[in-house]
Scaffold this motif. Structure first.
Motif, PDB file in Angstrom:
ATOM      1  N   MET A  90       0.837  -1.204   0.000  1.00  0.00           N
ATOM      2  CA  MET A  90       0.000   0.000   0.000  1.00  0.00           C
ATOM      3  C   MET A  90       0.869   1.250   0.000  1.00  0.00           C
ATOM      4  SD  MET A  90      -3.156  -0.951   2.593  1.00  0.00           S
ATOM      5  CE  MET A  90      -2.127  -0.632   3.987  1.00  0.00           C
ATOM      6  N   GLY A  91       1.936   1.231   0.789  1.00  0.00           N
ATOM      7  CA  GLY A  91       2.846   2.376   0.842  1.00  0.00           C
ATOM      8  C   GLY A  91       3.476   2.655  -0.508  1.00  0.00           C
ATOM      9  N   ARG A  92       3.924   1.604  -1.175  1.00  0.00           N
ATOM     10  CA  ARG A  92       4.502   1.761  -2.520  1.00  0.00           C
ATOM     11  C   ARG A  92       3.479   2.333  -3.483  1.00  0.00           C
ATOM     12  NH1 ARG A  92       6.880  -2.963  -1.601  1.00  0.00           N
ATOM     13  NH2 ARG A  92       5.305  -4.165  -2.716  1.00  0.00           N
ATOM     14  N   PHE A  93       2.253   1.799  -3.422  1.00  0.00           N
ATOM     15  CA  PHE A  93       1.190   2.280  -4.295  1.00  0.00           C
ATOM     16  C   PHE A  93       0.950   3.776  -4.066  1.00  0.00           C
ATOM     17  CE2 PHE A  93      -3.276   3.433  -4.811  1.00  0.00           C
ATOM     18  CZ  PHE A  93      -3.470   3.139  -6.149  1.00  0.00           C
ATOM     19  N   CYS A  94       0.820   4.178  -2.819  1.00  0.00           N
ATOM     20  CA  CYS A  94       0.541   5.587  -2.511  1.00  0.00           C
ATOM     21  C   CYS A  94       1.677   6.496  -2.975  1.00  0.00           C
ATOM     22  CB  CYS A  94       0.295   5.770  -1.014  1.00  0.00           C
ATOM     23  SG  CYS A  94      -1.268   5.062  -0.474  1.00  0.00           S
ATOM     24  N   THR A  95       2.911   6.063  -2.793  1.00  0.00           N
ATOM     25  CA  THR A  95       4.056   6.856  -3.242  1.00  0.00           C
ATOM     26  C   THR A  95       4.064   6.969  -4.761  1.00  0.00           C
ATOM     27  OG1 THR A  95       5.354   6.200  -1.327  1.00  0.00           O
ATOM     28  CG2 THR A  95       6.579   6.996  -3.238  1.00  0.00           C
ATOM     29  N   THR A  96       3.897   5.857  -5.449  1.00  0.00           N
ATOM     30  CA  THR A  96       3.914   5.831  -6.915  1.00  0.00           C
ATOM     31  C   THR A  96       2.781   6.650  -7.506  1.00  0.00           C
ATOM     32  OG1 THR A  96       4.903   3.639  -6.885  1.00  0.00           O
ATOM     33  CG2 THR A  96       3.851   4.314  -8.935  1.00  0.00           C
ATOM     34  N   GLU A  97       1.594   6.550  -6.909  1.00  0.00           N
ATOM     35  CA  GLU A  97       0.396   7.195  -7.451  1.00  0.00           C
ATOM     36  C   GLU A  97       0.139   8.593  -6.891  1.00  0.00           C
ATOM     37  OE1 GLU A  97      -1.479   6.050  -9.901  1.00  0.00           O
ATOM     38  OE2 GLU A  97      -0.421   4.133 -10.067  1.00  0.00           O
ATOM     39  N   GLY A  98       0.942   9.040  -5.943  1.00  0.00           N
ATOM     40  CA  GLY A  98       0.742  10.365  -5.357  1.00  0.00           C
ATOM     41  C   GLY A  98      -0.511  10.450  -4.495  1.00  0.00           C
ATOM     42  N   ILE A  99      -0.853   9.368  -3.825  1.00  0.00           N
ATOM     43  CA  ILE A  99      -2.043   9.332  -2.966  1.00  0.00           C
ATOM     44  C   ILE A  99      -1.697  10.009  -1.645  1.00  0.00           C
ATOM     45  CG2 ILE A  99      -3.710   7.841  -1.788  1.00  0.00           C
ATOM     46  CD1 ILE A  99      -3.902   7.668  -4.859  1.00  0.00           C
ATOM     47  N   GLU A 100      -2.280  11.182  -1.411  1.00  0.00           N
ATOM     48  CA  GLU A 100      -1.964  11.954  -0.205  1.00  0.00           C
ATOM     49  C   GLU A 100      -3.195  12.483   0.510  1.00  0.00           C
ATOM     50  OE1 GLU A 100       0.558  15.014  -1.767  1.00  0.00           O
ATOM     51  OE2 GLU A 100       2.301  13.693  -1.866  1.00  0.00           O
ATOM     52  N   SER A 101      -4.361  12.425  -0.120  1.00  0.00           N
ATOM     53  CA  SER A 101      -5.555  13.052   0.446  1.00  0.00           C
ATOM     54  C   SER A 101      -6.491  12.068   1.131  1.00  0.00           C
ATOM     55  CB  SER A 101      -6.316  13.798  -0.655  1.00  0.00           C
ATOM     56  OG  SER A 101      -5.489  14.797  -1.212  1.00  0.00           O
ATOM     57  N   LEU A 102      -6.092  10.823   1.208  1.00  0.00           N
ATOM     58  CA  LEU A 102      -6.916   9.833   1.889  1.00  0.00           C
ATOM     59  C   LEU A 102      -6.004   8.881   2.649  1.00  0.00           C
ATOM     60  CD1 LEU A 102      -6.513   7.097   0.003  1.00  0.00           C
ATOM     61  CD2 LEU A 102      -8.283   8.179  -1.348  1.00  0.00           C
TER      62      LEU A 102
END
Length: 178
Positions: A90-102
């Motif tokens: 999940m951490g890799r996904f968020c970093t790669t995809e720029g997921i910061e608002s959820l």
């Protein structure tokens, strides 16, 4: 026991079915940093709880990106995407995809959320993971919106879920949501 579909094949869901007007069960999931995240119940702000099979699929990734984008437009709403993925993935996904608002959380340890909300897939090739669903919980901890996607490979009704999230904020906020 609800039924949903995976490419036309029926799969059964197991767990405690919750519905609109029920108090949202309080459960714990694992954050991407291995911290504990509490979901459900009274939080003083609205919650949008999104369950997906795995962030490592095109539909789930698109859904997480869409909710991340829309979360920036919501005030007094906490958006949480829950999958069975390991926290590191999940951490890799968020970093790669720029997921910061959820927030993202994993139900991999005990499947507590999937069981408490009735979205655990019981049979078929995806047995043991969560179905695609969206729950909106108001500030007092009551479920105001529920969608279990009839077809697991299709995205939810974003417009309806986001409208429900806006409606769920019609209470005063205690300031604890991000």
């Amino acid at each position: 026991m609800a039924v949903t579909h995976l490419k036309g094949e029926e799969v059964k869901l197991t767990g405690n079915e919750v519905n609109v007007s029920d108090v949202a069960p309080i459960v714990k999931i694992v954050g991407q940093d291995l911290s504990e995240i509490e979901v459900g119940g009274e939080k003083g702000c609205a919650q949008v709880v999104v369950t997906v099979p795995s962030l490592d699929t095109p539909v789930c990734a698109a859904e997480a990106r869409k909710f991340n984008e829309e979360a920036t437009k919501l005030e007094d709403v906490e958006v949480i995407v829950v999958s069975m993925d390991l926290p590191f993935a999940m951490g890799r996904f968020c970093t790669t995809e720029g997921i910061e608002s959820l927030k993202v959380g994993s139900d991999f340890r005990s499947k507590e959320l999937s069981k408490a909300y009735g979205v655990l897939i019981e049979d078929g090739v995806l047995a043991g993971i969560a179905a695609r669903a969206v729950f909106v919980i108001d500030a007092s901890g009551v479920i105001t919106y529920k969608e279990i996607c009839n077809e697991i490979t299709e995205e939810p009704n974003y417009e309806a879920a986001l409208e429900a999230a806006k409606d769920a904020t019609n209470t005063s906020c205690c300031g604890t949501c991000q």
